[in-house]
Design an enzyme around this catalytic site. Sequence first.
Site, mmCIF file in Angstrom:
data_model
loop_
_atom_site.group_PDB
_atom_site.id
_atom_site.type_symbol
_atom_site.label_atom_id
_atom_site.label_comp_id
_atom_site.label_asym_id
_atom_site.label_seq_id
_atom_site.Cartn_x
_atom_site.Cartn_y
_atom_site.Cartn_z
ATOM 1 N N ARG A 46 0.767 -1.235 0.000
ATOM 2 C CA ARG A 46 0.000 0.000 0.000
ATOM 3 C C ARG A 46 0.802 1.291 0.000
ATOM 4 N NH1 ARG A 46 -2.569 -1.280 5.951
ATOM 5 N NH2 ARG A 46 -0.601 -1.450 7.080
ATOM 6 N N ARG A 55 -3.585 -2.288 -8.430
ATOM 7 C CA ARG A 55 -4.682 -2.883 -7.664
ATOM 8 C C ARG A 55 -6.018 -2.166 -7.852
ATOM 9 N NH1 ARG A 55 -5.051 -4.494 -2.513
ATOM 10 N NH2 ARG A 55 -7.251 -4.165 -2.960
#
Length: 356
Positions: A46, A55
């Site tokens: 992330r 993603r």
Amino acid sequence: MSQTTPLPRQAVPSGRRELPEAPFLAAARGERPARTPVWFMRQAGRSLPEYRALREGVPMLDACFDPEMLAEITLQPVRRHGVDAAILYSDIVVPLKAAGVDLDIVPGTGPVVATPVRDLAAVRALPVLEPEQVSPVADGVRLLVERLGETPLIGFAGAPFTLASYLIEGGPSRNHEHTKALMHTSPEVWHELAGRLADVALTFLRAQLDAGVDAIQLFDSWAGALSERDYREFVLPHSAKVLAGVAEYGVPRIHFGVGTGELLAAMRDAGADVVGVDWRIPLDEAVRRLGGHAVVQGNLDPALLHASWPVLEAHVRRIVEEGKAADGHIFNLGHGVLPGVDPDVLTRVAGLVHEL
């Protein structure tokens, strides 16, 4: 499958990569490589803009079962940061999902289980994981072995206690009250559940090892909620089963938990070659608690990645110095990379560790 049922053995692949110059593997063996190796838990994910772009619109669990996508995400931090090891992009609940447990990873919350497991009937209704159910993960590992060059690949699984806690609580828990109540009130139910989850973890790790990972890490994220007495009675036998079950592969076995400063010796006794240490105690104190001889991994407070560079640099230098008390030291964070961290800071930390 009960905790006493042996899993079928598979042949250890003879074609495992030989990486004699890899600093990460040398340090894990208790050697002194030319530079301190560094990688970061949650480096694949992330904090990286390229990860968020890839993603976009793809649920996390879907990404974990897409060999090309999981391989690309795993490679991204290696390219960007120059770290000494890649960590497989996955999640500790992936093998449960693959087996057929009704769960999902909810953004902002974490794994959420549709129906908590709190009695013997529910334990015995849990599905058994078959190796073919995680074949997409193994396919991703094979792609990575081809593409990583001289960089080792770490596979991983969740330890039985942490997996059990998710199943019993229904999701992340601050106090683990249902887990501890079941553990003490119905120990026979607890041990059957933990034994089954040890089998799940073993099947998942063996699939990764057979596909070629170079090391494994067993995450017991929530073990720090336990006393040492409870850990040794209710948890250690099942984690030991997992770590012993992969011993014949001959790869380093790392064992990590959060808030486990009082459990380090017990976690080592479960069969770890490398003990992960969070940020709450210094590495030289961790080595002392481990009897003066240990290979350790850690242990920068991930929150300090948001500090000014002079502050962060001082802590990196301190940790590298404290790590010299160990037989081997792998630099890492004391937990995972937090959201919002500037990835350039991680690159700069990796470069500094290599210079020291």
